[in-house]
Structure formats: structure tokens, C-alpha cells
Write an enzyme that holds these catalytic residues in place. Structure first.
Site, PDB file in Angstrom:
ATOM      1  N   LYS A  55       6.663  -0.456   7.398  1.00 52.11           N
ATOM      2  CA  LYS A  55       6.000   0.805   7.038  1.00 52.11           C
ATOM      3  C   LYS A  55       7.048   1.902   7.143  1.00 52.11           C
ATOM      4  CE  LYS A  55       2.234   3.783   8.630  1.00 52.11           C
ATOM      5  NZ  LYS A  55       1.014   3.869   9.419  1.00 52.11           N
TER       6      LYS A  55
ATOM      7  N   ALA B 159       0.409   5.323   0.871  1.00 52.19           N
ATOM      8  CA  ALA B 159      -0.481   6.422   1.297  1.00 52.19           C
ATOM      9  C   ALA B 159       0.310   7.716   1.310  1.00 52.19           C
ATOM     10  CB  ALA B 159      -1.068   6.105   2.663  1.00 52.19           C
ATOM     11  N   SER B 160      -0.355   8.777   1.750  1.00 47.65           N
ATOM     12  CA  SER B 160       0.256  10.105   1.670  1.00 47.65           C
ATOM     13  C   SER B 160       1.515  10.248   2.514  1.00 47.65           C
ATOM     14  CB  SER B 160      -0.752  11.145   2.110  1.00 47.65           C
ATOM     15  OG  SER B 160      -1.457  10.690   3.229  1.00 47.65           O
ATOM     16  N   ILE B 161       1.557   9.523   3.622  1.00 52.01           N
ATOM     17  CA  ILE B 161       2.677   9.731   4.532  1.00 52.01           C
ATOM     18  C   ILE B 161       3.687   8.591   4.464  1.00 52.01           C
ATOM     19  CG2 ILE B 161       3.249   9.871   6.993  1.00 52.01           C
ATOM     20  CD1 ILE B 161       0.814  11.618   7.302  1.00 52.01           C
ATOM     21  N   ALA B 162       3.151   7.385   4.283  1.00 55.33           N
ATOM     22  CA  ALA B 162       4.047   6.231   4.346  1.00 55.33           C
ATOM     23  C   ALA B 162       3.745   5.227   3.239  1.00 55.33           C
ATOM     24  CB  ALA B 162       3.911   5.574   5.699  1.00 55.33           C
ATOM     25  N   GLN B 163       4.661   4.289   3.113  1.00 54.32           N
ATOM     26  CA  GLN B 163       4.495   3.204   2.148  1.00 54.32           C
ATOM     27  C   GLN B 163       4.756   1.893   2.888  1.00 54.32           C
ATOM     28  OE1 GLN B 163       5.448   4.068  -1.910  1.00 54.32           O
ATOM     29  NE2 GLN B 163       7.025   2.497  -1.913  1.00 54.32           N
ATOM     30  N   VAL B 164       4.024   0.826   2.506  1.00 57.29           N
ATOM     31  CA  VAL B 164       4.132  -0.428   3.258  1.00 57.29           C
ATOM     32  C   VAL B 164       4.639  -1.540   2.342  1.00 57.29           C
ATOM     33  CG1 VAL B 164       2.820  -2.127   4.596  1.00 57.29           C
ATOM     34  CG2 VAL B 164       2.224   0.294   4.752  1.00 57.29           C
TER      35      VAL B 164
ATOM     36  N   ASP C  52      -8.437   7.020  14.738  1.00 58.66           N
ATOM     37  CA  ASP C  52      -8.293   7.192  13.281  1.00 58.66           C
ATOM     38  C   ASP C  52      -8.915   5.972  12.602  1.00 58.66           C
ATOM     39  OD1 ASP C  52      -7.530   8.257  10.872  1.00 58.66           O
ATOM     40  OD2 ASP C  52      -5.454   7.595  10.980  1.00 58.66           O
TER      41      ASP C  52
ATOM     42  N   ALA D 291       0.857  -1.191   0.000  1.00 55.48           N
ATOM     43  CA  ALA D 291       0.000   0.000   0.000  1.00 55.48           C
ATOM     44  C   ALA D 291       0.887   1.233   0.000  1.00 55.48           C
ATOM     45  CB  ALA D 291      -0.865  -0.001   1.261  1.00 55.48           C
TER      46      ALA D 291
HETATM   47  N1  LIG Z   1       0.420  -5.230   9.499  1.00 54.37           N
HETATM   48  C1  LIG Z   1      -0.080  -5.146   8.273  1.00 54.37           C
HETATM   49  N2  LIG Z   1      -0.390  -6.262   7.588  1.00 54.37           N
HETATM   50  C2  LIG Z   1      -0.909  -6.193   6.357  1.00 54.37           C
HETATM   51  N3  LIG Z   1      -1.177  -5.053   5.697  1.00 54.37           N
HETATM   52  C3  LIG Z   1      -0.877  -3.901   6.320  1.00 54.37           C
HETATM   53  C4  LIG Z   1      -0.315  -3.879   7.628  1.00 54.37           C
HETATM   54  N4  LIG Z   1      -0.142  -2.615   7.986  1.00 54.37           N
HETATM   55  C5  LIG Z   1      -0.563  -1.861   6.964  1.00 54.37           C
HETATM   56  N5  LIG Z   1      -1.011  -2.625   5.963  1.00 54.37           N
HETATM   57  C6  LIG Z   1      -1.584  -2.145   4.675  1.00 54.37           C
HETATM   58  O1  LIG Z   1      -1.101  -0.864   4.396  1.00 54.37           O
HETATM   59  C7  LIG Z   1      -2.182   0.090   4.354  1.00 54.37           C
HETATM   60  C8  LIG Z   1      -1.739   1.409   4.902  1.00 54.37           C
HETATM   61  O2  LIG Z   1      -1.315   1.244   6.230  1.00 54.37           O
HETATM   62  P1  LIG Z   1      -1.464   2.412   7.309  1.00 54.37           P
HETATM   63  O3  LIG Z   1      -2.888   2.785   7.408  1.00 54.37           O
HETATM   64  O4  LIG Z   1      -0.781   1.981   8.546  1.00 54.37           O
HETATM   65  O5  LIG Z   1      -0.643   3.538   6.542  1.00 54.37           O
HETATM   66  P2  LIG Z   1      -0.830   5.115   6.559  1.00 54.37           P
HETATM   67  O6  LIG Z   1       0.246   5.684   5.734  1.00 54.37           O
HETATM   68  O7  LIG Z   1      -0.906   5.560   7.970  1.00 54.37           O
HETATM   69  O8  LIG Z   1      -2.203   5.341   5.830  1.00 54.37           O
HETATM   70  P3  LIG Z   1      -3.344   6.384   6.206  1.00 54.37           P
HETATM   71  O9  LIG Z   1      -2.644   7.586   6.735  1.00 54.37           O
HETATM   72  O10 LIG Z   1      -4.055   6.600   4.919  1.00 54.37           O
HETATM   73  O11 LIG Z   1      -4.161   5.688   7.263  1.00 54.37           O
HETATM   74  C9  LIG Z   1      -3.314  -0.574   5.140  1.00 54.37           C
HETATM   75  O12 LIG Z   1      -4.560  -0.103   4.710  1.00 54.37           O
HETATM   76  C10 LIG Z   1      -3.101  -2.030   4.799  1.00 54.37           C
HETATM   77  O13 LIG Z   1      -3.666  -2.330   3.534  1.00 54.37           O
END
Ligand SMILES: Nc1ncnc2c1ncn2[C@@H]1O[C@H](COP(=O)(O)OP(=O)(O)OP(=O)(O)O)[C@@H](O)[C@H]1O
Length: 549
Positions: free
Chosen positions: A152, A132-137, A287, A130
Site C-alpha cells: 500500500k 483510493a484517495s490517499i493510497a493505492q494497493v 474506520d 484498489a
Molecule cells: N492485505 C490486503 N489484502 C488484500 N486486499 C487488500 C489488502 N489491503 C488492502 N486491500 C484492498 O485495497 C483496498 C483499499 O485498502 P485500504 O482501505 O487499506 O486503503 P485506503 O487508501 O486507506 O482506503 P480508504 O481510505 O478508502 O479506506 C481494500 O478495500 C482492499 O480491497
């Protein structure tokens, strides 16, 4: 303001004009320089006249990028500030951001770990799970135990971009506040400050890791919530390594139905979870958007939630919790006088508030809610209505209460989506009543004593010494008081003596003068006057010099 801020300011202004959002500023509220500024951009015309203003704002925020998208998403939950159409449009903002180069992700991860990825992980996937705006996973397998994990990592340079955007937003908010004047409902400065705190919290992944660990520990024995394991020694400010989960996205209703998930139980557990986090643990996930909530795949008859992204957590003071619970109970008893009193007692509204007018206002907004069955009344809407009313009576709604109300509204909406017949009142009421019973009455007193027991146990051996010290101090104080009293009496005595001599001298002087005017012997008159002068001198000498005791 830096060059990059000015450039960003130009981009923002251009985008707003392109979507005709300048029209939102009422003509009489426009600053004097407005026609000049607008004239400088004469070639930019509103290209979206057919769309509503709310939709145009959504499109502009989408175009301005992640920081504005997040602001829009946050605003969409502020139903106390926005009308439904605006909230609805902003809620549709999608945080879809193209992934950043995996080479950059690798570099950032290795810098944080201070080790190569290959030395710690197998199968690191360069294609992100995934973005997103702040991070990538990214997914990988941990070499040390063979477990599937995700990494992340923050986007490169994201902090600087966010800070620049925030700076610009604060300037604009201050300007808007001045233009709109007092009493405006939108409160731009407050909204941006709220947003600043939220987004800055999300930039520290170490904090997110610690929050996740705490939430996980609070629900270790729970049937309702699972929080993935965090590898704390591999988690830093810009990186978290955690257990990978394989749940179903909570918004994927068809997948949940297909596996036969018990949706009623799931919906009820959602509401229970919220109240447990707020009232039992005083630590709630704030959140709760669909990307952060997944549902277990195993045991669909006994489903549980999987919570991700603990960047934003809420806590309430004991006083706020107590008044919140009492407010809900008073509302369901239609006791509006009690609600008004509670707002006053808790300090949520000023003690100078006109309590009768306040009670009336609460009644006007709350009473119509009882037109529908009790089961359908939303706690989130009750709070929203109360906050809206209290704002009219100058209550400044604390950010943690807004977070709570937003989360509650979201949880209830989710519950209804999963199971439309969800009886919110029946699910929440026992919980609130139990909690209240624990707060008041003899058991609460005993519990309070019990929770203070370690303090008393520690202080007990010191007790005789403390008593002795206090008695000694008491005697000392009494001694000091006695000394002060003596001084005071001496002072009074001197003052009396001096007054007596001065008055007597005045009598002698008056008598001497009378004898002299009546042509009685000169010697008698002079004797009287001389005695008067002598006594006056003695009285003047005897007066107390120092008035301080
Ligand atoms: N432990 C995990 N196992 C599997 N998938 C994960 C896990 N953590 C995150 N993801 C995937 O990554 C996506 C983004 O994670 P997360 O919400 O922590 O990021 P974010 O950058 O904070 O996004 P946002 O700010 O939009 O909520 C999740 O919606 C999920 O699909």
C-alpha cells in the site's frame, strides 16, 4: 494565502455556486460583501434546481475531489450535527478515484524501500488491486518466503494537496463560524479540526502499520477477528507491506449467503468485537467502512472478520469507559437521574448544570426509545441521543467519544444488515455487566492491588529507608514549627510590652494635662507630662520591628 490556495478557493467557490449552495446561507446571515462576490460570478447559475440541497452538496463534494469526499463521508456519520436526509446523501459519496501511473507507484515504493522492487518481490502487479484517495494497493509475492503480499503506497504529493485543502477549509470554517454566530448546531470549526486530525493520521502509514500490529496481537487467539501480518521492516511512512487476504467484502451479502455463512453468529461477533476492543483492550478500530471489513472464506459455519486499514484507532480514558458502561446500564434501567448524575460526576457536563432540567431533557429523548422491543434499541442511537441532549447543556463531546459513537452505530447497522433479528441488548448486556462487575467490588480492589504489585515489589526494599527519611523529615518539620512558635511568642511579648508602655504614657500625659488645667502645682504637672513622654518613648522603642515570622 498562497497562489495555489487562492486558485483552489476559486475552484471551490465556483463549484458551490454551480450547485446553488449559496442559497443555503440565510439572507440575514449573508456577509456584506456577498452580493459583490456573487455578482463577480454572475454567469454561474444553479443548474440543479430540481435536486434537493442535500443532494446538491453531495454532487459538489464529489466534484471537488478526494479530500472533500472524505470530509463528506465523515460528516455523514455525524448524525448529532446533521438531519437524516443530509446524512443519507453524504453517506452515498463514493471514494472512487482513478489509479495513478504504476511507474510513479514503483518509483515511490523503491524510494521508501531504498531497493529495487525486483530484488525483494516477484510478480509485482502494475494493475492496482484498489485505488483510493490517499493510497493505492498493488499485489506481489515476497521473494524471501514466497508469500502473497500487498504493497500500500501513498499517492505522490498527496500530503501537499491535503494540507492546501485543509488550510482553505479552516479559513472557510472560521468565516462560517463568524457568520453563523454562537449557538449554531453545525460547528464548522470543530468539524474541520476533527477531520484534520483524522486525515493527517491516515497520511502516516508507519503509524497505521504499528496500529495494525497492536490490533493483530490483541486478537491473536480470537475466533472473531483476523488482522493481516505486517512486514514491519518493509513498512515506512509512505509504504506498508502486509500479508494479502482473500476474504469476501462484508457488503457482498449474496456471496456470504451463497457460501452458507452463519450470519447470526457473524452479526453477534461484530457487536462482541466492538465491546471487546473498547472495554477489554481500550483500542478500537474507528474506520469501519465496508471497504475495510472482509469475511473469511473458510469455515462458513464459524466465520470471522478480517480488518484492514488501521489508520484511525480510538482509545478512551478509564473514567470515560466506566461512565459509558454505567450510562448504558442506567439507560436500560430507565434511571435517568443516574444518567444525569453520571454526566456530572464524569465532568462531561459542568457542575453548575441544572440537574433536574437535565434529567428531564434526557427522559424526554430516551423514554420514546422504549416504545420498541428492547432487542431493537441501538446503543449507538442511545449515545447519540445523550450527546445531543448534553450538547444543549454545553457538554463539549470529546472527539474520542464521537468516534466511539460513530463506530458503534456502524457496527450495529452492519449487524442488522447481516442478521435483521439481531438482539443487540442480549449480545451486549452480559458483556457490560461482566465488565462493570470487574470494575467495582472486592475483586476489582484485589485486581487493582495485583496490577500495582510490581510497583510495591520494587518499592518494598526501600521501605525501611523511606520510613526513616519520613520520620527524620517529620522531626525536622516539628523543629521548624517549634522555632516559628518561639519567634511568634517573642513577638507577642514585645508587642504587649510596647502597648503597656504606650497606654501608661497616655495616662500620665492626660493626668499631667488635667493637673495643669486645674492650676495644681506646675512641678507636679511637668513631672506627669515628662514621665508620660519618657514612657511613650520607651514604648515606641520596644515595639516589634519585623512583622514577618
Ligand atoms: N492485505 C490486503 N489484502 C488484500 N486486499 C487488500 C489488502 N489491503 C488492502 N486491500 C484492498 O485495497 C483496498 C483499499 O485498502 P485500504 O482501505 O487499506 O486503503 P485506503 O487508501 O486507506 O482506503 P480508504 O481510505 O478508502 O479506506 C481494500 O478495500 C482492499 O480491497
Amino acid at each position: 494565502m498562497s497562489i495555489s490556495s487562492l486558485h483552489r478557493g476559486y475552484q471551490v467557490l465556483r463549484t458551490l455556486l454551480h450547485y446553488g449552495l449559496d442559497e443555503l446561507l440565510a439572507k440575514d446571515k449573508r456577509p456584506k460583501l456577498f452580493p459583490l462576490i456573487r455578482g463577480c460570478f454572475f454567469w454561474i447559475r444553479n443548474q440543479h434546481k430540481d435536486k434537493s440541497a442535500a443532494e446538491r452538496l453531495k454532487l459538489a463534494m464529489q466534484e471537488l475531489g478526494p479530500v472533500y469526499i472524505k470530509l463528506g463521508q465523515m460528516l455523514s456519520t455525524r448524525r448529532d450535527l446533521l438531519d437524516d436526509e443530509w446524512a443519507y446523501q453524504l453517506a452515498m459519496l463514493q471514494d472512487r478515484v482513478p489509479p495513478f501511473d504504476s511507474a510513479l507507484a514503483r518509483e515511490a515504493i523503491e524510494t521508501e524501500l531504498n531497493a529495487s522492487i525486483d530484488s525483494l518481490f516477484d510478480d509485482f502487479d502494475d494493475v492496482p488491486l484498489a485505488s483510493a484517495s490517499i493510497a493505492q494497493v498493488h499485489s506481489a509475492t515476497l521473494k524471501s518466503n514466497g508469500k502473497a503480499v500487498v504493497l500500500k503506497v501513498l499517492r505522490p504529493n498527496v500530503e501537499a494537496l491535503i494540507l492546501a485543502d485543509l488550510q482553505l477549509m479552516s479559513h472557510c470554517a472560521a468565516l462560517l463560524e463568524r457568520i453563523l454566530g454562537d449557538g449554531n448546531r453545525l460547528r464548522p470549526a470543530e468539524v474541520i479540526e476533527d477531520y484534520r486530525l483524522t486525515i493527517l493520521g491516515e497520511l502516516n502509514l508507519k503509524l497505521e502499520a504499528l496500529n495494525a500490529i497492536k490490533l493483530r496481537n490483541n486478537f491473536l487467539d480470537s475466533d472473531a477477528l483476523y488482522v493481516p501480518y505486517i512486514y514491519e521492516d518493509l513498512s515506512f511512512t509512505r509504504l506498508i507491506v502486509m500479508e494479502r487476504i482473500y476474504g469476501i467484502a462484508v457488503s457482498d451479502l449474496s456471496a456470504l449467503k451463497a457460501q452458507g455463512t452463519n450470519l447470526k453468529l457473524l452479526a453477534e461477533r461484530g457487536v462482541e468485537l466492538f465491546f471487546t476492543q473498547v472495554f477489554r483492550d481500550n483500542f478500537f478500530h474507528a474506520d469501519m467502512h465496508p471497504g475495510n471489513i472482509f469475511i473469511s472464506r473458510d469455515h462458513p459455519d464459524n466465520p470471522y472478520y478480517i480488518g484492514l486499514d488501521c489508520g484511525i484507532m480510538g482509545t478512551l480514558t478509564d473514567v470515560d469507559k466506566r461512565y459509558l458502561a454505567e450510562n448504558f446500564l442506567a439507560f436500560f434501567n430507565r434511571d435517568y437521574q443516574r444518567i444525569a448524575q453520571l454526566h456530572l460526576e464524569s465532568g462531561w457536563v459542568s457542575e453548575h448544570t441544572d440537574i433536574v432540567a437535565f434529567e428531564q431533557a434526557i427522559k424526554i429523548v430516551c423514554e420514546p426509545m422504549f416504545n420498541k422491543p428492547l432487542a431493537e434499541i441501538s446503543f449507538g442511537h442511545v449515545l447519540l441521543a445523550l450527546f445531543r441532549t448534553a450538547r444543549q447543556f454545553n457538554m463539549v463531546v470529546q472527539p474520542q467519544l464521537v468516534l466511539l459513537q460513530k463506530t458503534l452505530l456502524y457496527i450495529e447497522g452492519l449487524g442488522r444488515q447481516l442478521y435483521p433479528q439481531l438482539d443487540l441488548w442480549q449480545t451486549a448486556k452480559p458483556f457490560l455487566e461482566q465488565w462493570m462487575a470487574k470494575q467495582v467490588g472486592p475483586k476489582a480492589l484485589f485486581d487493582k492491588f495485583k496490577s500495582n504489585a510490581p510497583f510495591w515489589a520494587e518499592k518494598l526494599p526501600e521501605l525501611p529507608e523511606l520510613v526513616y527519611d519520613n520520620l527524620k523529615l517529620g522531626r525536622k518539620l516539628l523543629g521548624t514549627q517549634q522555632q516559628m512558635l518561639d519567634k511568634y511568642l517573642k513577638y507577642q511579648h514585645k508587642a504587649h510590652k510596647s502597648n503597656y508602655l504606650l497606654i501608661t504614657s497616655a495616662v500620665f500625659v492626660i493626668c499631667g494635662t488635667i493637673l495643669f488645667t486645674q492650676a495644681v502645682t506646675l512641678w507636679a504637672s511637668l513631672l506627669c507630662l515628662g514621665t508620660g513622654a519618657g514612657l511613650w518613648l520607651l514604648g515606641w522603642q520596644a515595639r516589634p520591628k519585623n512583622r514577618k515570622l
